[in-house]
Write a protein that holds these residues in place. Structure first.
Motif, short mmCIF file in Angstrom:
data_model
loop_
_atom_site.label_atom_id
_atom_site.label_comp_id
_atom_site.label_asym_id
_atom_site.label_seq_id
_atom_site.Cartn_x
_atom_site.Cartn_y
_atom_site.Cartn_z
N ASN A 186 -6.47 2.27 -3.70
CA ASN A 186 -7.34 1.09 -3.70
C ASN A 186 -8.15 1.12 -2.40
N PRO A 187 -9.40 1.58 -2.45
CA PRO A 187 -10.20 1.71 -1.22
C PRO A 187 -10.37 0.39 -0.48
N LEU A 188 -10.44 -0.73 -1.20
CA LEU A 188 -10.61 -2.02 -0.55
C LEU A 188 -9.36 -2.38 0.26
N LEU A 189 -8.19 -2.15 -0.32
CA LEU A 189 -6.93 -2.41 0.38
C LEU A 189 -6.85 -1.57 1.65
N ALA A 190 -7.19 -0.29 1.54
CA ALA A 190 -7.15 0.60 2.71
C ALA A 190 -8.15 0.13 3.77
N ARG A 191 -9.32 -0.32 3.33
CA ARG A 191 -10.35 -0.76 4.26
C ARG A 191 -9.92 -2.05 4.99
N MET A 192 -9.26 -2.94 4.26
CA MET A 192 -8.77 -4.17 4.88
C MET A 192 -7.75 -3.85 5.99
N LEU A 193 -6.90 -2.88 5.72
CA LEU A 193 -5.92 -2.49 6.73
C LEU A 193 -6.59 -1.77 7.90
N ASP A 194 -7.61 -0.98 7.60
CA ASP A 194 -8.38 -0.33 8.66
C ASP A 194 -8.99 -1.37 9.61
N GLU A 195 -9.42 -2.49 9.03
CA GLU A 195 -10.12 -3.51 9.83
C GLU A 195 -9.21 -4.19 10.86
N VAL A 196 -7.90 -4.17 10.63
CA VAL A 196 -7.01 -4.79 11.63
C VAL A 196 -6.34 -3.75 12.53
N ARG A 197 -6.67 -2.47 12.35
CA ARG A 197 -6.02 -1.41 13.14
C ARG A 197 -6.25 -1.58 14.64
N ASP A 198 -7.50 -1.84 15.03
CA ASP A 198 -7.80 -1.93 16.46
C ASP A 198 -7.10 -3.13 17.10
N GLN A 199 -7.07 -4.25 16.37
CA GLN A 199 -6.39 -5.43 16.90
C GLN A 199 -4.89 -5.18 17.02
N ALA A 200 -4.32 -4.49 16.03
CA ALA A 200 -2.90 -4.15 16.09
C ALA A 200 -2.62 -3.23 17.27
N ALA A 201 -3.53 -2.28 17.52
CA ALA A 201 -3.37 -1.37 18.65
C ALA A 201 -3.44 -2.13 19.97
N LEU A 202 -4.32 -3.13 20.04
CA LEU A 202 -4.42 -3.96 21.26
C LEU A 202 -3.12 -4.72 21.49
N VAL A 203 -2.55 -5.25 20.42
CA VAL A 203 -1.27 -5.97 20.53
C VAL A 203 -0.19 -5.02 21.08
N ALA A 249 0.84 -1.21 0.00
CA ALA A 249 0.00 0.00 0.00
C ALA A 249 0.87 1.25 0.00
N LEU A 250 1.96 1.24 0.77
CA LEU A 250 2.87 2.39 0.80
C LEU A 250 3.50 2.60 -0.57
N ARG A 251 3.95 1.51 -1.21
CA ARG A 251 4.51 1.63 -2.56
C ARG A 251 3.53 2.33 -3.51
N ARG A 252 2.26 1.93 -3.41
CA ARG A 252 1.25 2.50 -4.29
C ARG A 252 0.98 3.96 -3.96
N SER A 253 1.01 4.30 -2.68
CA SER A 253 0.83 5.70 -2.29
C SER A 253 1.95 6.56 -2.88
N LEU A 254 3.17 6.05 -2.81
CA LEU A 254 4.31 6.80 -3.33
C LEU A 254 4.28 6.88 -4.85
N ALA A 255 3.82 5.81 -5.50
CA ALA A 255 3.71 5.82 -6.96
C ALA A 255 2.70 6.87 -7.43
N ARG A 256 1.72 7.17 -6.57
CA ARG A 256 0.71 8.17 -6.92
C ARG A 256 1.14 9.57 -6.46
N HIS A 257 2.37 9.67 -5.92
CA HIS A 257 2.90 10.96 -5.42
C HIS A 257 1.97 11.59 -4.39
N ALA A 258 1.44 10.74 -3.52
CA ALA A 258 0.51 11.22 -2.48
C ALA A 258 1.24 12.08 -1.46
N SER A 259 0.53 13.04 -0.90
CA SER A 259 1.10 13.88 0.14
C SER A 259 1.34 13.05 1.41
#
Length: 217
Positions: free
Chosen positions: A142-159, A95-105
């Motif tokens: 890719n909104p689906l890719l971002a959403r998939m990562l959003d879905e594990v954010r809380d569990q990652a924060a708990l870890v 996802a980071l690679r793709r963000s950089l390829a799109r020259h995202a801020s």
């Protein structure tokens, strides 16, 4: 009809955020029972918003609903930690690679690092760290890719909450965050993605070493 549906959802949201905050700051500990009646009394609401909030938290993986044990805060062990972080290792660097390829801020990522450095407590720092990672993957295109990562954010924060309670290592993680951002801003997509992968991998391996007993030959 004059009845507005907003009060119940807003109460549910309030209860949801309060319980989540307590879990992610260690106020509610892994394995702790969450009794609807007690929570409702504590928040001054009926059981309905509490029940709805707990269902949502079960969906994000922060609590576990069992027919026999009722609702409990999810327990963090090595297997759970590696499962969550494996998903992150597979998806976040790409996802980071793709963000950089799109020259995202990357301004939001830079701001999150500042907030993490200035955080007054562990909860604030954890939130800022989550915002840093999200700022890297959200503009991937890719909104689906971002959403998939959003879905594990809380569990990652708990870890990380459980890991930091045992071994406070956020200074090391902050240095790794700065290096990831430096590489990203320099346009080194492969280097930034590799640093991000190593950052995720080293944290979970350090905090939750995998059991190797049944892998020995």
């Amino acid at each position: 009809m004059a009845f507005a549906p907003s009060p119940i959802p807003s109460r549910t949201q309030y209860v949801l955020e309060a319980i989540k905050h307590s879990i992610l700051t260690g106020g509610l500990t892994p394995g702790q029972p969450l009794v609807e009646a007690e929570l409702a009394a504590g928040f001054g609401v009926s059981k309905t918003p509490v029940r709805e909030a707990l269902k949502t938290l079960a969906g994000t993986g922060l609590v576990v609903m069992s027919q026999f044990k009722g609702v409990t805060v999810r327990t963090v062990d090595a297997a759970m930690a590696h499962e969550v972080y494996d998903v992150r290792m597979l998806l976040e660097p790409e996802a980071l690679r793709r963000s950089l390829a799109r020259h995202a801020s990357l301004e939001a990522a830079r701001e999150a690092l500042v907030r993490a450095d200035e955080a007054a407590d562990r909860a604030e720092r954890s939130l800022a760290n989550r915002e840093f990672h999200r700022a890297l993957y959200l503009p991937c295109g890719n909104p689906l890719l971002a959403r998939m990562l959003d879905e594990v954010r809380d569990q990652a924060a708990l870890v990380s909450t459980v890991a930091w309670a045992a071994v406070p290592s956020w200074e090391r993680e902050a240095a790794e965050h700065r290096e990831i951002l430096r590489l990203a801003l320099a346009g080194d997509a492969d280097g930034a993605a590799r640093a991000l992968h190593d950052h995720i991998a080293s944290f979970v391996q350090r905090a939750f070493p995998e059991e190797t007993t049944h892998d020995q030959h």
